[in-house]
Design a protein around this motif. Sequence first.
Motif, PDB file in Angstrom:
ATOM      1  N   CYS A 200       0.821  -1.216   0.000  1.00 56.94           N
ATOM      2  CA  CYS A 200       0.000   0.000   0.000  1.00 56.94           C
ATOM      3  C   CYS A 200       0.854   1.265   0.000  1.00 56.94           C
ATOM      4  O   CYS A 200       1.870   1.347   0.687  1.00 56.94           O
ATOM      5  N   THR A 201       0.402   2.243  -0.760  1.00 55.32           N
ATOM      6  CA  THR A 201       1.065   3.543  -0.791  1.00 55.32           C
ATOM      7  C   THR A 201       0.469   4.484   0.259  1.00 55.32           C
ATOM      8  O   THR A 201       1.155   5.355   0.779  1.00 55.32           O
ATOM      9  N   HIS A 202      -0.823   4.288   0.543  1.00 54.88           N
ATOM     10  CA  HIS A 202      -1.542   5.131   1.489  1.00 54.88           C
ATOM     11  C   HIS A 202      -2.373   4.244   2.413  1.00 54.88           C
ATOM     12  O   HIS A 202      -2.723   3.114   2.058  1.00 54.88           O
ATOM     13  N   VAL A 203      -2.685   4.776   3.589  1.00 49.43           N
ATOM     14  CA  VAL A 203      -3.388   3.995   4.599  1.00 49.43           C
ATOM     15  C   VAL A 203      -4.435   4.862   5.281  1.00 49.43           C
ATOM     16  O   VAL A 203      -4.209   6.050   5.530  1.00 49.43           O
ATOM     17  N   GLY A 209     -16.357   3.611  13.764  1.00 50.54           N
ATOM     18  CA  GLY A 209     -17.029   4.437  12.767  1.00 50.54           C
ATOM     19  C   GLY A 209     -16.351   5.739  12.419  1.00 50.54           C
ATOM     20  O   GLY A 209     -16.897   6.541  11.659  1.00 50.54           O
ATOM     21  N   LYS A 210     -15.153   5.961  12.949  1.00 52.36           N
ATOM     22  CA  LYS A 210     -14.427   7.204  12.670  1.00 52.36           C
ATOM     23  C   LYS A 210     -13.098   6.888  11.993  1.00 52.36           C
ATOM     24  O   LYS A 210     -12.469   5.871  12.291  1.00 52.36           O
ATOM     25  N   LEU A 211     -12.672   7.758  11.102  1.00 50.07           N
ATOM     26  CA  LEU A 211     -11.357   7.621  10.485  1.00 50.07           C
ATOM     27  C   LEU A 211     -10.338   8.291  11.399  1.00 50.07           C
ATOM     28  O   LEU A 211     -10.373   9.509  11.603  1.00 50.07           O
ATOM     29  N   LEU A 212      -9.444   7.484  11.977  1.00 46.39           N
ATOM     30  CA  LEU A 212      -8.496   7.996  12.964  1.00 46.39           C
ATOM     31  C   LEU A 212      -7.291   8.667  12.325  1.00 46.39           C
ATOM     32  O   LEU A 212      -6.715   9.593  12.884  1.00 46.39           O
ATOM     33  N   CYS A 213      -6.887   8.173  11.183  1.00 43.39           N
ATOM     34  CA  CYS A 213      -5.791   8.808  10.450  1.00 43.39           C
ATOM     35  C   CYS A 213      -5.856   8.369   9.004  1.00 43.39           C
ATOM     36  O   CYS A 213      -6.441   7.334   8.672  1.00 43.39           O
ATOM     37  N   GLU A 214      -5.230   9.166   8.148  1.00 43.11           N
ATOM     38  CA  GLU A 214      -5.238   8.876   6.716  1.00 43.11           C
ATOM     39  C   GLU A 214      -4.057   9.594   6.077  1.00 43.11           C
ATOM     40  O   GLU A 214      -3.745  10.726   6.447  1.00 43.11           O
ATOM     41  N   GLY A 215      -3.386   8.928   5.155  1.00 50.86           N
ATOM     42  CA  GLY A 215      -2.300   9.602   4.468  1.00 50.86           C
ATOM     43  C   GLY A 215      -1.307   8.632   3.872  1.00 50.86           C
ATOM     44  O   GLY A 215      -1.518   7.411   3.858  1.00 50.86           O
ATOM     45  N   ASP A 219       4.468   8.822   5.731  1.00 53.11           N
ATOM     46  CA  ASP A 219       4.164   9.982   6.572  1.00 53.11           C
ATOM     47  C   ASP A 219       3.491   9.556   7.869  1.00 53.11           C
ATOM     48  O   ASP A 219       3.760  10.119   8.939  1.00 53.11           O
ATOM     49  N   ILE A 220       2.605   8.563   7.787  1.00 49.75           N
ATOM     50  CA  ILE A 220       1.915   8.078   8.983  1.00 49.75           C
ATOM     51  C   ILE A 220       2.905   7.422   9.944  1.00 49.75           C
ATOM     52  O   ILE A 220       2.858   7.635  11.161  1.00 49.75           O
ATOM     53  N   LEU A 221       3.827   6.643   9.407  1.00 50.03           N
ATOM     54  CA  LEU A 221       4.847   6.018  10.258  1.00 50.03           C
ATOM     55  C   LEU A 221       5.702   7.071  10.949  1.00 50.03           C
ATOM     56  O   LEU A 221       6.072   6.935  12.116  1.00 50.03           O
ATOM     57  N   GLN A 293       2.422  -0.826  15.272  1.00 50.74           N
ATOM     58  CA  GLN A 293       2.569   0.085  16.397  1.00 50.74           C
ATOM     59  C   GLN A 293       1.623   1.273  16.264  1.00 50.74           C
ATOM     60  O   GLN A 293       1.007   1.701  17.246  1.00 50.74           O
ATOM     61  N   VAL A 294       1.499   1.809  15.042  1.00 54.00           N
ATOM     62  CA  VAL A 294       0.579   2.924  14.812  1.00 54.00           C
ATOM     63  C   VAL A 294      -0.848   2.494  15.116  1.00 54.00           C
ATOM     64  O   VAL A 294      -1.602   3.203  15.806  1.00 54.00           O
ATOM     65  N   PHE A 295      -1.214   1.333  14.617  1.00 55.46           N
ATOM     66  CA  PHE A 295      -2.575   0.830  14.786  1.00 55.46           C
ATOM     67  C   PHE A 295      -2.911   0.682  16.266  1.00 55.46           C
ATOM     68  O   PHE A 295      -3.976   1.116  16.720  1.00 55.46           O
ATOM     69  N   PHE A 296      -2.001   0.079  17.014  1.00 56.01           N
ATOM     70  CA  PHE A 296      -2.262  -0.129  18.441  1.00 56.01           C
ATOM     71  C   PHE A 296      -2.297   1.199  19.196  1.00 56.01           C
ATOM     72  O   PHE A 296      -3.113   1.392  20.102  1.00 56.01           O
ATOM     73  N   LYS A 297      -1.445   2.118  18.812  1.00 54.85           N
ATOM     74  CA  LYS A 297      -1.421   3.426  19.471  1.00 54.85           C
ATOM     75  C   LYS A 297      -2.741   4.159  19.296  1.00 54.85           C
ATOM     76  O   LYS A 297      -3.242   4.800  20.229  1.00 54.85           O
TER      77      LYS A 297
END
Length: 305
Positions: A200-203, A209-215, A219-221, A293-297
């Motif tokens: 994946c290039t983007h996540v 029901g909410k989008l917690l992060c996107e990009g 950059d997300i890492l 790690q991002v997901f769990f955080k």
Amino acid sequence: MRTIFSGEAINFSYNKKTPVLDGLTISITDKQIYGLLGPNGAGKSTLTKVMLGLESPQSGKLQWFNEFPNHSTKSRIGYVPQDLALIYDLSAYENVQFFGKLYNLKGERLVKQVRYALEFVGLWEERKQKPKKFSGGMKRRLNIACGIVHNPDVIILDEPTVGVDPQSRNRILDAIQELNQLGTTVVYISHYMEEVEKICTHVGIIDEGKLLCEGKLSDILEEYTDKAILKLDLQRKSTAYSSHLENYTVLSTDENKVELAVPKNNMDIISEIKESFGDEVKSFQYVSPNLEQVFFKLTKKNLRD
């Protein structure tokens, strides 16, 4: 970049009390492989249904290709569901042909597209066989062929590697990347974090029901991780090193193994730990910050719970 799909402040609930999608806003642009992640019950399946027009949100705005959904936009979208959408009394060729006809393909174009789709997933030689004779991986590839026969501009893939062997998984992932290189935008839904990191290039991460992060994945890492993991394999059980470990952030211990959280790219502290433990360490493993790690955080959950 051209916007492929945009959803703004989408609200949806089945019982009008508990929101499944709660003011969710999402944007997917041209030629991305967009990984959509979320724990069970996060709203991914409902969001997919809303995107495909199978469910209507109570409020919010949706657009495909900068247009409100219509017959033309729907014809440019492919969908590969997690549950196999195959007709077992038909041959592989007839299955793909059937889905081609649903998209109004006819005559020579239908023949050409069916062959293209089967060759693309590596099943042309097996085209006369019925899918009941196929392995799990072959069925998954046939499922993809049915979803791409009309040459869509964007394809949504829901758990396309569930239950397949490693060889089939790699073949499917390679095919997805090739589709993207040919210009197809991919929305990739998976419980396999390593697959998302690989292709994946983007996540986008969704929960409750909410989008917690996107990009962009890189950059997300960078934004959401400040720690790496140092794995130590010690000479004795970890309980023997309590005085050493009290100076560090211990993530887990298991017999002779210890996992420590350390500042990312900080070689000084790694050298300090090596010196502190000396010959007591059989091996070190440095694990760079990752999507898990991002997901769990963000969710305080594991993806496969």
